[in-house]
Each structure stands twice: as structure tokens, then as C-alpha cells.
Design an enzyme around this catalytic site. Structure first.
Site, PDB file in Angstrom:
ATOM      1  N   VAL A   1       0.824  -1.210   0.000  1.00  0.00           N
ATOM      2  CA  VAL A   1       0.000   0.000   0.000  1.00  0.00           C
ATOM      3  C   VAL A   1       0.860   1.263   0.000  1.00  0.00           C
ATOM      4  CG1 VAL A   1      -1.593   1.335   1.452  1.00  0.00           C
ATOM      5  CG2 VAL A   1      -2.019  -1.084   1.043  1.00  0.00           C
TER       6      VAL A   1
ATOM      7  N   CYS B   1      -6.273  -9.295   3.864  1.00  0.00           N
ATOM      8  CA  CYS B   1      -7.412  -8.365   3.819  1.00  0.00           C
ATOM      9  C   CYS B   1      -8.720  -9.107   4.054  1.00  0.00           C
ATOM     10  CB  CYS B   1      -7.448  -7.644   2.475  1.00  0.00           C
ATOM     11  SG  CYS B   1      -6.154  -6.417   2.314  1.00  0.00           S
TER      12      CYS B   1
ATOM     13  N   THR C   1      -1.993  -4.333   9.651  1.00  0.00           N
ATOM     14  CA  THR C   1      -2.958  -4.521  10.743  1.00  0.00           C
ATOM     15  C   THR C   1      -3.383  -5.993  10.730  1.00  0.00           C
ATOM     16  OG1 THR C   1      -4.587  -3.592   9.205  1.00  0.00           O
ATOM     17  CG2 THR C   1      -3.880  -2.185  10.992  1.00  0.00           C
TER      18      THR C   1
HETATM   19  N1  NAD Z   1      -2.017  -5.163   0.316  1.00  0.00           N
HETATM   20  C1  NAD Z   1      -3.274  -4.911   0.046  1.00  0.00           C
HETATM   21  O1  NAD Z   1      -3.831  -5.437  -0.896  1.00  0.00           O
HETATM   22  C2  NAD Z   1      -4.076  -3.949   0.871  1.00  0.00           C
HETATM   23  C3  NAD Z   1      -5.191  -3.343   0.272  1.00  0.00           C
HETATM   24  C4  NAD Z   1      -5.934  -2.451   1.012  1.00  0.00           C
HETATM   25  C5  NAD Z   1      -5.567  -2.192   2.328  1.00  0.00           C
HETATM   26  N2  NAD Z   1      -4.508  -2.823   2.909  1.00  0.00           N
HETATM   27  C6  NAD Z   1      -4.179  -2.487   4.290  1.00  0.00           C
HETATM   28  O2  NAD Z   1      -3.078  -1.578   4.277  1.00  0.00           O
HETATM   29  C7  NAD Z   1      -2.219  -1.830   5.376  1.00  0.00           C
HETATM   30  C8  NAD Z   1      -0.813  -2.122   4.893  1.00  0.00           C
HETATM   31  O3  NAD Z   1      -0.839  -3.294   4.123  1.00  0.00           O
HETATM   32  P1  NAD Z   1       0.367  -3.722   3.179  1.00  0.00           P
HETATM   33  O4  NAD Z   1      -0.135  -4.857   2.366  1.00  0.00           O
HETATM   34  O5  NAD Z   1       0.950  -2.555   2.479  1.00  0.00           O
HETATM   35  O6  NAD Z   1       1.408  -4.249   4.270  1.00  0.00           O
HETATM   36  P2  NAD Z   1       2.945  -4.636   4.021  1.00  0.00           P
HETATM   37  O7  NAD Z   1       3.270  -5.657   5.049  1.00  0.00           O
HETATM   38  O8  NAD Z   1       3.161  -4.946   2.577  1.00  0.00           O
HETATM   39  O9  NAD Z   1       3.734  -3.311   4.319  1.00  0.00           O
HETATM   40  C9  NAD Z   1       3.780  -2.712   5.564  1.00  0.00           C
HETATM   41  C10 NAD Z   1       5.127  -2.056   5.742  1.00  0.00           C
HETATM   42  O10 NAD Z   1       5.070  -1.380   6.995  1.00  0.00           O
HETATM   43  C11 NAD Z   1       6.327  -1.497   7.605  1.00  0.00           C
HETATM   44  N3  NAD Z   1       6.168  -1.242   9.029  1.00  0.00           N
HETATM   45  C12 NAD Z   1       5.664  -2.063   9.989  1.00  0.00           C
HETATM   46  N4  NAD Z   1       5.656  -1.419  11.188  1.00  0.00           N
HETATM   47  C13 NAD Z   1       6.138  -0.185  10.960  1.00  0.00           C
HETATM   48  C14 NAD Z   1       6.360   0.951  11.797  1.00  0.00           C
HETATM   49  N5  NAD Z   1       6.058   0.911  13.080  1.00  0.00           N
HETATM   50  N6  NAD Z   1       6.885   2.045  11.224  1.00  0.00           N
HETATM   51  C15 NAD Z   1       7.186   2.089   9.913  1.00  0.00           C
HETATM   52  N7  NAD Z   1       7.004   1.052   9.084  1.00  0.00           N
HETATM   53  C16 NAD Z   1       6.475  -0.059   9.595  1.00  0.00           C
HETATM   54  C17 NAD Z   1       6.776  -2.906   7.268  1.00  0.00           C
HETATM   55  O11 NAD Z   1       8.190  -3.036   7.405  1.00  0.00           O
HETATM   56  C18 NAD Z   1       6.292  -3.040   5.826  1.00  0.00           C
HETATM   57  O12 NAD Z   1       7.285  -2.670   4.889  1.00  0.00           O
HETATM   58  C19 NAD Z   1      -2.877  -2.946   6.176  1.00  0.00           C
HETATM   59  O13 NAD Z   1      -3.706  -2.412   7.144  1.00  0.00           O
HETATM   60  C20 NAD Z   1      -3.719  -3.661   5.120  1.00  0.00           C
HETATM   61  O14 NAD Z   1      -4.804  -4.353   5.688  1.00  0.00           O
HETATM   62  C21 NAD Z   1      -3.738  -3.665   2.184  1.00  0.00           C
END
Ligand code: NAD
Length: 429
Positions: free
Chosen positions: A17, A268, A93
Site C-alpha cells: 500500500v 485483507c 494490521t
Molecule cells: N495489500 C493490500 O492489498 C491492501 C489493500 C488495502 C488495504 N490494505 C491495508 O493496508 C495496510 C498495509 O498493508 P500492506 O499490504 O501494504 O502491508 P505490508 O506488510 O506490505 O507493508 C507494511 C510495511 O510497513 C512497515 N512497518 C511495519 N511497522 C512499521 C512501523 N512501526 N513504522 C514504519 N514502518 C512499519 C513494514 O516493514 C512493511 O514494509 C494494512 O492495514 C492492510 O490491511 C492492504
């Protein structure tokens, strides 16, 4: 008044994201992409991206940009956050092993931002949460660590992310974005900010809670709809008819929704309903539909494995010690993301039957699979005398495999995605 503000935007968490968001905002504003994962920052600084979501040419261009008012930098140093005035939080999350929300990444990120927060700053959450999480769980952390007062000194927004990794058509800027803010004026400002990058337009929700709830129900609705067709698949298997055939026939009616059965993994759809359920339970209502949908979907891997074993027994195969091939491990097609993949349920069940299970996935990272799931994933397809093949993920590469050859050598083929030519399959979901 906000039209003239010089924004410096920090994106916190550069995963599926955060990175696409950082890239889009960096075309218009100065952006600092921040992550606590040092190797992730190092790879991004040299213009690489393991999620395969970024356009690498575009990324390099933004990294090299000499523009005064736009461009992208990456860092894992909290001191670099001090000069930013908009903080967008896109950290994970997940749920814990009791399927309850694990807010620790979100609260840690809030704590970190609290320490650099200044008067007038806006913190926007994009991570998927339950309604109330931003104002009831995150804001107190921001206040505590900043010593500032919410809605007087600093403000919040919530704008849920709707991207679909691996989808090259419905990309970030082409999906309408829901926005919200902690005051009328901030809601306007947040909406205006996103409107600068989202060509599909924005939808300003009346409150942060509404925006949070809207995301939670998008995924819960999909989960429940899939659980219905998954339940149908369990019934039709007993009746001895093909679910896809039934759905195709029923789908000729104008108002029938053509959902497909399958494994529901990822972080998700298989996770967010638990956030909504958690909130609901905290208010004294135990959700019936949402959680029963979750139960059905969580058991599909076991159903697939057991069906394959039954088909093998029917063919006179001894099962124990037989070689079986699972095609695909990522939680969805044409994507390397293995988080919360339910293919693991098929793997573990077959393993318990004493079978020799090979998992082939040209997208997933074997090192990550070993770390997260403890087995060796194959990135190259090795021919063995497979007695069963399970198409678990519809990666494009699996369309061109020689299923005729496998079939002729006696393998049972189960297609969980109704994806390959039907004449080669023994059963499908
Ligand atoms: N991937 C999807 O398809 C998608 C779609 C819609 C919403 N979301 C939501 O978006 C959010 C992120 O998802 P994602 O898929 O990008 O996750 P991800 O795991 O791909 O990326 C999250 C990033 O956050 C970093 N991180 C963790 N703790 C941290 C902190 N305290 N400070 C700074 N960086 C930190 C991690 O190192 C990682 O690189 C989640 O809540 C997810 O449910 C994801």
C-alpha cells in the site's frame, strides 16, 4: 487556505500500500518514504521493489528528481520525519493467533509519529481497522507522545486503501478514494490532498468512523459472499454436480451475483472481518453471519485436501508416500504475496496423510516461505511421478503446463480455481 500549503508528506510503511502511494504523491509533493525495515529501504534506494507493484522507471525518475516541490526520498531514520507536516500511516494490521486485531504496528507507528508531531500537522491513517480505531486507539497515543491536543494542535484523517495487488488495470489513481477528517475543515483538506493524485475522484465520508467502517464492510461483504458459494461447493460435491456449472446456469438471471468458490487468504478479506467482529463483540453483539462465513472459508483448504485423497483412494493409490504437486502458494494470482495464504492448509493436510508434497510457485520467494512456513518451496517445476496435482493459485504460468502429460501418467488433477481446461480435471471447486 490549504491550497497554498507546502506539504511535505511522510508515508509510514512502504509495503504493497505505502510504496504506490508514496510514488503517486511524489509526482506532486515532496515525499519521504519511511520504513523500519532497513533492507526494504536499501532496496528501494537503489530502485528495486520486491512487491513488484512499482513502475521501476518511474521510481528511479522520482528518486533522481531535482524538482524543488516534488520527488521521493527513502529513510528509516526518525529524525528525517521531523520536517514533514502530513503523516500517512500504511503499516500492517494483522490478527494474532486468537484471530483478534493486533494493533501493535499501528500503535508503534503512532508513538513514533507522536514524538515528531508539531502544531498544525495532520496524521492520516490508511491501514484497515475497525470503526473507532483511529480516534479511540491511535489518537490517545499521538497525544501522549506529542504533548499536543487533538483537534486543537494536530488533526487526523482516515482514507482506506482499496488497491488490489497484481491488478495492472485498477491501480491506485484509478480507484475512487474514500476520505475523512477529524474536523469539517480537515476533512476538506484531506479530500483535497487525495484529489490531487486520484484521477477516479474522491468520496468525502461524513466522519472518520464511517470511512473506517466502509473499508471493513467492503471486505466483510466479499468474504460472506464467497463463503456462500464455498458452502454451495461443499453441498454440490455431495450431490455430485459441478459448482461452476450451477453458477453459470444461475448467473443467467439478471440479479444473480456470480461469485466463485475458492480459498480466501491474504491479509485483507480473510482478516478484516475479524476486526469488524472484534468491535461488534466489544459492544455486546456477537456477529452471526460474518463469523460463520469466516468458518466456512477457513475450512476450504481441508476440504480440497480431503477430496484429493478420496479421489486417489478411488483410483487405488495408497496415498501414504505418494508424490503430490501443489501449483501456487501466493494468496492470489500473479502476485508474490504469501501472507495468510490458505494454500498452507492444503499442504499441511496432505502432509498429515504422509504424502510427499511439492509446492511450485514461480512468484513467491522461497526464503520468505521457509521463514514463515518452514518448508522448501520450488521456484522451478521439477517433473516427478506425481499422483495428484492441485491447481491452488491461477498464476498465468500455470495455463501453459502440460496437463495432458500429467493426466496420461495417472495424476489426479484438482482445479481449485476452475482455471485450466476442464477436460484435464478430475474435480474442481
Ligand atoms: N495489500 C493490500 O492489498 C491492501 C489493500 C488495502 C488495504 N490494505 C491495508 O493496508 C495496510 C498495509 O498493508 P500492506 O499490504 O501494504 O502491508 P505490508 O506488510 O506490505 O507493508 C507494511 C510495511 O510497513 C512497515 N512497518 C511495519 N511497522 C512499521 C512501523 N512501526 N513504522 C514504519 N514502518 C512499519 C513494514 O516493514 C512493511 O514494509 C494494512 O492495514 C492492510 O490491511 C492492504
Amino acid at each position: 487556505m490549504f491550497m497554498d500549503k507546502a506539504y511535505k508528506i511522510a508515508i509510514i510503511g512502504l509495503g504493497y500500500v505505502g510504496l504506490p502511494l508514496a510514488i503517486e504523491f511524489a509526482k506532486k509533493y515532496k515525499v519521504l518514504g519511511f520504513d523500519i525495515d532497513q533492507p526494504r529501504i536499501e532496496e528501494l534506494c537503489v530502485g528495486e521493489d520486491r512487491t513488484r507493484e512499482a513502475d521501476l522507471v518511474e521510481l528511479q525518475k522520482l528518486l533522481n528528481s531535482k524538482n524543488e516541490s516534488s520527488g521521493l526520498k527513502f529513510s528509516s531514520l526518525t529524525s528525517d520525519l521531523e520536517s514533514c507536516n502530513i503523516f500517512i500511516i500504511t503499516v500492517p494490521t494483522p490478527i494474532n493467533r486468537f484471530k483478534a486485531p493486533d494493533l501493535s504496528p499501528l500503535l508503534k507507528a503512532s508513538e513514533m509519529i507522536g514524538k515528531v508531531l508539531k502544531k498544525g500537522d495532520i496524521v492520516i491513517y490508511e491501514s484497515t481497522v475497525y470503526p473507532g480505531c483511529t480516534e479511540e486507539d491511535c489518537v490517545p497515543v499521538l497525544e501522549r507522545h506529542s504533548g499536543l491536543k487533538f483537534n486543537t494542535d494536530f488533526f487526523c484523517g482516515y482514507s482506506p486503501e482499496r488497491i488490489n495487488p497484481g491488478d495492472r488495470v485498477n491501480t491506485l489513481t484509478k480507484i475512487k478514494k474514500v476520505t475523512s477528517g477529524s474536523t469539517e475543515a480537515v476533512a476538506e483538506e484531506v479530500d483535497h490532498l487525495y484529489a490531487q493524485i486520484i484521477t477516479a475522484g474522491t468520496h468525502k465520508a461524513p466522519s472518520i468512523k464511517v470511512a473506517e467502517a466502509s473499508k471493513a464492510i467492503e471486505n466483510a461483504q466479499r468474504d460472506v459472499n464467497i463463503s456462500f458459494v464455498n458452502e454451495l461447493a461443499l453441498i454440490f460435491d455431495r450431490i455430485g454436480i459441478d459448482t461452476t456449472d450451477v453458477i453459470e446456469a444461475a448467473g443467467t438471471k439478471w440479479n444473480f451475483l456470480k461469485y466463485k468458490p475458492g480459498l480466501v487468504g491474504g491479509h485483507c478479506i480473510g482478516v478484516d472481518p475479524y476486526y469488524l467482529a472484534h468491535k461488534s463483540e466489544s459492544l455486546g453483539y456477537h456477529p452471526q453471519v460474518i463469523l460463520s462465513g469466516r468458518r466456512v472459508n477457513d475450512n476450504m483448504g481441508m476440504f480440497v485436501a480431503n477430496k484429493v485423497v478420496k479421489l486417489m483412494i478411488a483410483k487405488g493409490y495408497p496415498v501414504k508416500g505418494e508424490k503430490v504437486l501443489i501449483l501456487g502458494f501466493a494468496f492470489k494470482e500473479n502476485c508474490p504475496d504469501i501472507r495468510n495464504t490458505r494454500v498452507i492448509d492444503i499442504y499441511e493436510e496432505l502432509h498429515q496423510f504422509g504424502m510427499e508434497v511439492t509446492v511450485f510457485d514461480p512468484w513467491a520467494d522461497p526464503v520468505l516461505v521457509r521463514k514463515e512456513y518452514g518448508f522448501e518451496l520450488d521456484n522451478v517445476l521439477i517433473d516427478k511421478n506425481y499422483k495428484a496435482i492441485i491447481v491452488a493459485v491461477s498464476h498465468q504460468e500455470f495455463l501453459t503446463l502440460d496437463y495432458k502429460k500429467y493426466k496420461e501418467s495417472g495424476a489426479i488433477i484438482f482445479d481449485t480455481k476452475s482455471f485450466i481446461e476442464r477436460k484435464y480435471t478430475d474435480a474442481r471447486l
